[in-house]
Design a protein around this motif. Sequence first.
Motif, PDB file in Angstrom:
ATOM      1  N   GLU A  90       0.822  -1.552  -0.252  1.00 30.26           N
ATOM      2  CA  GLU A  90      -0.353   0.023  -0.149  1.00 30.26           C
ATOM      3  C   GLU A  90       0.671   1.272  -0.118  1.00 30.26           C
ATOM      4  N   PHE A  91       1.930   1.357   1.004  1.00 27.56           N
ATOM      5  CA  PHE A  91       2.892   2.582   0.757  1.00 27.56           C
ATOM      6  C   PHE A  91       3.764   2.841  -0.387  1.00 27.56           C
ATOM      7  N   LEU A  92       4.490   1.839  -0.992  1.00 24.03           N
ATOM      8  CA  LEU A  92       4.279   2.050  -2.618  1.00 24.03           C
ATOM      9  C   LEU A  92       3.343   2.226  -3.864  1.00 24.03           C
ATOM     10  N   GLY A  93       2.152   1.569  -3.456  1.00 23.51           N
ATOM     11  CA  GLY A  93       1.510   2.296  -4.290  1.00 23.51           C
ATOM     12  C   GLY A  93       1.426   3.967  -4.056  1.00 23.51           C
ATOM     13  N   TRP A  94       1.591   4.142  -2.584  1.00 25.20           N
ATOM     14  CA  TRP A  94       0.788   5.546  -2.946  1.00 25.20           C
ATOM     15  C   TRP A  94       1.781   6.571  -3.078  1.00 25.20           C
TER      16      TRP A  94
END
Length: 100
Positions: A90-94
């Motif tokens: 999720e963080f990498l997607g952000w």
Amino acid sequence: MFYITAETMKEAEAISKQLVEDRLVACVNVFPRIRSFFYWEDKAKSEDEVLMIGKTRTALVEKLIERVNELHSYTVPCVVTWEIDKGDPEFLGWIDEETL
């Protein structure tokens, strides 16, 4: 990820803000005081600096380096990067969503 040093907090904040506004980075963390030891112009030196560590995409690294060189007061600014091998999806997607 990237690592950049600056001479002052004011400069680090200005560079960080501009990189975020340019959407070249998702986030910059600014560390107010580090002590750097280095060799420059045939002399060993040490100075206080400000450290910026942040997140971007590999595809933006060249643009990031170019922009930092435009904004930075140093003749040869420290701009180094490394790839994020793993992380919270999720963080990498952000990071991907917040950068252009």
